[in-house]
Design a protein around this motif. Structure first.
Motif, PDB file in Angstrom:
ATOM      1  N   TYR A  13     -13.859 -53.894   5.424  1.00 14.04           N
ATOM      2  CA  TYR A  13     -14.813 -52.836   5.128  1.00 14.04           C
ATOM      3  C   TYR A  13     -14.255 -51.974   4.012  1.00 14.04           C
ATOM      4  N   ASN A  14     -15.053 -51.741   2.982  1.00  9.48           N
ATOM      5  CA  ASN A  14     -14.747 -50.843   1.873  1.00  9.48           C
ATOM      6  C   ASN A  14     -15.800 -49.744   1.917  1.00  9.48           C
ATOM      7  N   ILE A  15     -15.417 -48.550   2.372  1.00 12.47           N
ATOM      8  CA  ILE A  15     -16.368 -47.497   2.694  1.00 12.47           C
ATOM      9  C   ILE A  15     -16.148 -46.276   1.812  1.00 12.47           C
ATOM     10  N   ILE A  43     -12.828 -44.155   0.907  1.00  8.41           N
ATOM     11  CA  ILE A  43     -12.691 -43.068  -0.047  1.00  8.41           C
ATOM     12  C   ILE A  43     -13.586 -41.955   0.468  1.00  8.41           C
ATOM     13  N   CYS A  44     -12.980 -40.821   0.750  1.00 11.37           N
ATOM     14  CA  CYS A  44     -13.683 -39.652   1.258  1.00 11.37           C
ATOM     15  C   CYS A  44     -13.898 -38.702   0.081  1.00 11.37           C
ATOM     16  N   LEU A  92     -12.328 -46.376  -7.261  1.00 14.69           N
ATOM     17  CA  LEU A  92     -12.931 -47.450  -6.456  1.00 14.69           C
ATOM     18  C   LEU A  92     -12.163 -48.751  -6.648  1.00 14.69           C
ATOM     19  N   ARG A  93     -11.913 -49.104  -7.906  1.00 13.45           N
ATOM     20  CA  ARG A  93     -11.193 -50.346  -8.175  1.00 13.45           C
ATOM     21  C   ARG A  93      -9.795 -50.312  -7.573  1.00 13.45           C
ATOM     22  N   SER A  94      -9.129 -49.174  -7.690  1.00 12.03           N
ATOM     23  CA  SER A  94      -7.765 -49.044  -7.176  1.00 12.03           C
ATOM     24  C   SER A  94      -7.718 -49.146  -5.657  1.00 12.03           C
ATOM     25  N   LEU A 117     -19.207 -50.174  -7.903  1.00 11.36           N
ATOM     26  CA  LEU A 117     -19.922 -49.867  -6.662  1.00 11.36           C
ATOM     27  C   LEU A 117     -20.199 -51.132  -5.850  1.00 11.36           C
ATOM     28  N   ARG A 118     -20.164 -52.284  -6.520  1.00 12.89           N
ATOM     29  CA  ARG A 118     -20.380 -53.555  -5.808  1.00 12.89           C
ATOM     30  C   ARG A 118     -19.214 -53.894  -4.893  1.00 12.89           C
ATOM     31  N   LEU A 119     -18.096 -53.190  -5.054  1.00 10.42           N
ATOM     32  CA  LEU A 119     -16.951 -53.409  -4.174  1.00 10.42           C
ATOM     33  C   LEU A 119     -17.169 -52.798  -2.785  1.00 10.42           C
ATOM     34  N   LEU A 120     -18.154 -51.917  -2.679  1.00  9.19           N
ATOM     35  CA  LEU A 120     -18.408 -51.230  -1.407  1.00  9.19           C
ATOM     36  C   LEU A 120     -19.098 -52.138  -0.405  1.00  9.19           C
ATOM     37  N   SER A 121     -18.705 -51.985   0.849  1.00 13.53           N
ATOM     38  CA  SER A 121     -19.463 -52.633   1.913  1.00 13.53           C
ATOM     39  C   SER A 121     -20.379 -51.620   2.592  1.00 13.53           C
ATOM     40  N   HIS A 122     -19.972 -50.336   2.587  1.00 16.24           N
ATOM     41  CA  HIS A 122     -20.752 -49.291   3.247  1.00 16.24           C
ATOM     42  C   HIS A 122     -20.656 -47.977   2.480  1.00 16.24           C
ATOM     43  N   LEU A 123     -21.733 -47.238   2.494  1.00 18.26           N
ATOM     44  CA  LEU A 123     -21.791 -45.880   1.971  1.00 18.26           C
ATOM     45  C   LEU A 123     -22.273 -45.013   3.124  1.00 18.26           C
TER      46      LEU A 123
END
Length: 140
Positions: A13-15, A43-44, A92-94, A117-123
């Motif tokens: 998960y990348n959130i 990432i908060c 995001l990339r890091s 943003l395509r690296l995200l699984s959830h927002l």
């Protein structure tokens, strides 16, 4: 409700959390989703400097055994500023690089995805509207 079960080989998960406030939602997700394997990265975000400082403090105060400083990253994000601009795209990339997501498998190892943003699984977002000035940027 049952806790999520993770098995080796499942997608990580990348959130990104919008308007993280105290950072406790991201901290709680990190604890809940990383209890088997450290597969979740978060990432908060917030746009208020004192709030970001408080988030960093709250995350840094978590026990070392939680690896919270490795799984939760605090970043400024202004919704009306090109979704964070180059600095946020770099964050995001890091934070989500070298992760076995569908998006990263579709690209070569040496290539960066065009849209980070395509690296995200959830927002995720909770109680993010503070006055009427945030409605338009959030909805666009």
């Amino acid at each position: 409700p049952a806790r999520p079960s993770f098995e080796k080989g499942e997608e990580p998960y990348n959130i990104v959390e919008l308007g993280g406030g105290t950072g406790m939602l991201s901290a709680g997700l990190s604890l809940a989703l990383n209890d088997v394997e450290s597969t979740t990265r978060l990432i908060c975000t917030d746009n208020d400097k004192p709030t970001l400082k408080n988030m960093r403090h709250n995350i840094s105060r978590q026990p070392a055994s939680t690896n919270m400083n490795k799984t939760v990253r605090i970043e400024p994000l202004d919704w009306g500023d090109d979704v964070g601009g180059d600095k946020f795209s770099s964050a995001l990339r890091s934070q989500f690089r070298n992760r076995s997501t569908k998006t990263t498998r579709e690209t070569c190892d040496h290539e960066q995805p065009q849209d980070p943003l395509r690296l995200l699984s959830h927002l995720i977002a909770s109680d993010v509207l503070y006055g009427t000035t945030t409605v338009d940027p959030l909805s666009s």
